[in-house]
Scaffold this motif. Structure first.
Motif, PDB file in Angstrom:
ATOM      1  N   GLU A 145       2.743   7.147   4.181  1.00  0.00           N
ATOM      2  CA  GLU A 145       1.942   7.445   2.995  1.00  0.00           C
ATOM      3  C   GLU A 145       1.394   8.863   2.969  1.00  0.00           C
ATOM      4  OE1 GLU A 145      -0.927   4.315   3.333  1.00  0.00           O
ATOM      5  OE2 GLU A 145       0.412   2.818   2.454  1.00  0.00           O
ATOM      6  N   THR A 147      -1.051  10.118   4.710  1.00  0.00           N
ATOM      7  CA  THR A 147      -2.509  10.134   4.799  1.00  0.00           C
ATOM      8  C   THR A 147      -2.934  10.439   6.232  1.00  0.00           C
ATOM      9  OG1 THR A 147      -2.508   7.736   5.177  1.00  0.00           O
ATOM     10  CG2 THR A 147      -2.789   8.499   2.902  1.00  0.00           C
ATOM     11  N   GLU A 207      -6.863   1.231   1.814  1.00  0.00           N
ATOM     12  CA  GLU A 207      -7.202   2.648   1.851  1.00  0.00           C
ATOM     13  C   GLU A 207      -7.345   3.079   3.293  1.00  0.00           C
ATOM     14  OE1 GLU A 207     -11.324   3.830   0.866  1.00  0.00           O
ATOM     15  OE2 GLU A 207     -11.597   1.745   0.267  1.00  0.00           O
ATOM     16  N   SER A 208      -7.054   4.340   3.524  1.00  0.00           N
ATOM     17  CA  SER A 208      -7.210   4.902   4.862  1.00  0.00           C
ATOM     18  C   SER A 208      -8.608   5.469   4.985  1.00  0.00           C
ATOM     19  CB  SER A 208      -6.172   6.002   5.097  1.00  0.00           C
ATOM     20  OG  SER A 208      -6.375   6.619   6.355  1.00  0.00           O
ATOM     21  N   ALA A 210     -10.714   7.954   6.381  1.00  0.00           N
ATOM     22  CA  ALA A 210     -10.540   9.265   7.007  1.00  0.00           C
ATOM     23  C   ALA A 210     -11.833   9.680   7.701  1.00  0.00           C
ATOM     24  CB  ALA A 210     -10.137  10.305   5.970  1.00  0.00           C
TER      25      ALA A 210
END
Length: 324
Positions: A145, A147, A207-208, A210
């Motif tokens: 992805e 990310t 969702e990642s 971060a």
């Protein structure tokens, strides 16, 4: 023999199979609580007989597991260091009873909640599970992805259907054939593991998280755990004491760690997370959506202060995000 534990044996290079069969409640409680980091398990037989069968095949990246359970079982688990998806083909099951309850549908996969208590209840069920090593799935997500590599937050209420469900089923069938094959090569197993990981990522919204780069160094595991807990529970009325407990430190130590590494308080960091969620909701909202309702859903009662914090973080007002 009343209880049989199948010896773990290699199934292919780097893979192993195991089987546990039993007819005693205490044995079942010890096995399931130990396997799933559980507590408070209550097991009741259906009728006079009780029995269970738990199987596993896989390696350090991915394992496919099966569970046949003749009775009722309830309790709480907390997955750590892995991501787990499950689906039942018989019986009944409900996950996350104390959060967003999800009643399992036959053949429909559902994600386990990560890094917090997941209260569950199952009855006379036949269950399949896929356990993904956390670091492995996060690495595949980053590669696939584009990310930053980090923890993943899944929408555990999502129920796949239509084409997404058919693609998931087809991938699982193909991967299972490789996992159960005694002749699969190491490279074939590796590609099957990756295919399963990508299928999971494409099936369940996520969702990642971060986290700041400095949190990836050794010694910051507790701060990282605090941040993961905040992301996973941002929709709940959590406080600093609960965040500190999840991280395994005192509130004072937590405050000091946030100040030292992030120059922000835990409360301010949690507000940032919630502002991000408001922005996501506004971007996805239909015209005419009441901004006040979205803000209140994420705990912002004072709309004037909310608008000021929002503008400071994103450089625009909430209405600009909605209309844009």
């Amino acid at each position: 023999m009343d209880n049989e534990v199948g010896a773990e044996r290699p199934a292919a290079a780097g893979a192993a199979r195991a089987e546990i069969v039993g007819h005693h409640i205490e044995q079942a409680r010890a096995m399931y609580q130990g396997t799933y980091n559980g507590r408070g398990f209550v097991i009741e037989p259906t009728g006079d007989a009780f029995g269970f069968r738990y199987t596993s095949v896989g390696d350090g990246e991915l394992s496919l597991r099966g569970n046949l359970f003749g009775g009722s079982m309830r309790g709480a688990i907390e997955t750590e260091g892995e991501y787990v998806v499950t689906w039942i083909t018989a019986g009944e099951g409900v996950l996350d009873l104390d959060g967003d309850p999800v009643a399992l549908q036959h053949g429909r996969p559902a994600m386990f909640v990560n890094n917090r208590d997941n209260a569950f209840a199952f009855h006379d069920h036949k269950q399949n599970l896929m356990h993904f090593d956390g670091a492995f799935l996060e690495r595949v997500a980053a590669e696939h992805e584009g990310t930053p590599e980090g923890p993943l937050l899944f929408d555990t209420t999502a129920v796949p259907e239509g084409d997404a469900l058919r693609r998931w089923g087809a991938t699982v069938s193909t991967v299972a054939k490789v996992l159960y094959s005694d002749n699969a090569s190491a490279i074939l197993r590796s590609e099957a593991n990756r295919a399963a990981a990508i299928a999971l990522l494409e099936t369940f919204p996520h969702e990642s998280i971060a986290a700041p780069p400095e949190l990836t160094v050794p010694g910051n595991a507790r701060l990282r755990r605090a941040i993961e807990f905040m992301h996973a529970n941002a929709h709940l009325p959590v406080n600093v004491t609960q965040i500190a407990e999840a991280a395994g430190v005192s509130p004072r130590v937590l405050q000091s760690a946030f100040h030292k590494h992030l120059e922000i308080t835990p409360v301010d960091y949690l507000r940032r997370i919630r502002l991000d969620r408001v922005r996501d909701d506004l971007r996805a909202a239909e015209p005419g959506t009441a901004i006040a309702d979205v803000a209140r859903n994420w705990g912002f009662a004072h709309l004037g202060r909310f608008a000021a914090h929002y503008a400071e973080r994103f450089g625009e007002l909430p209405r600009d995000t909605l209309h844009g």
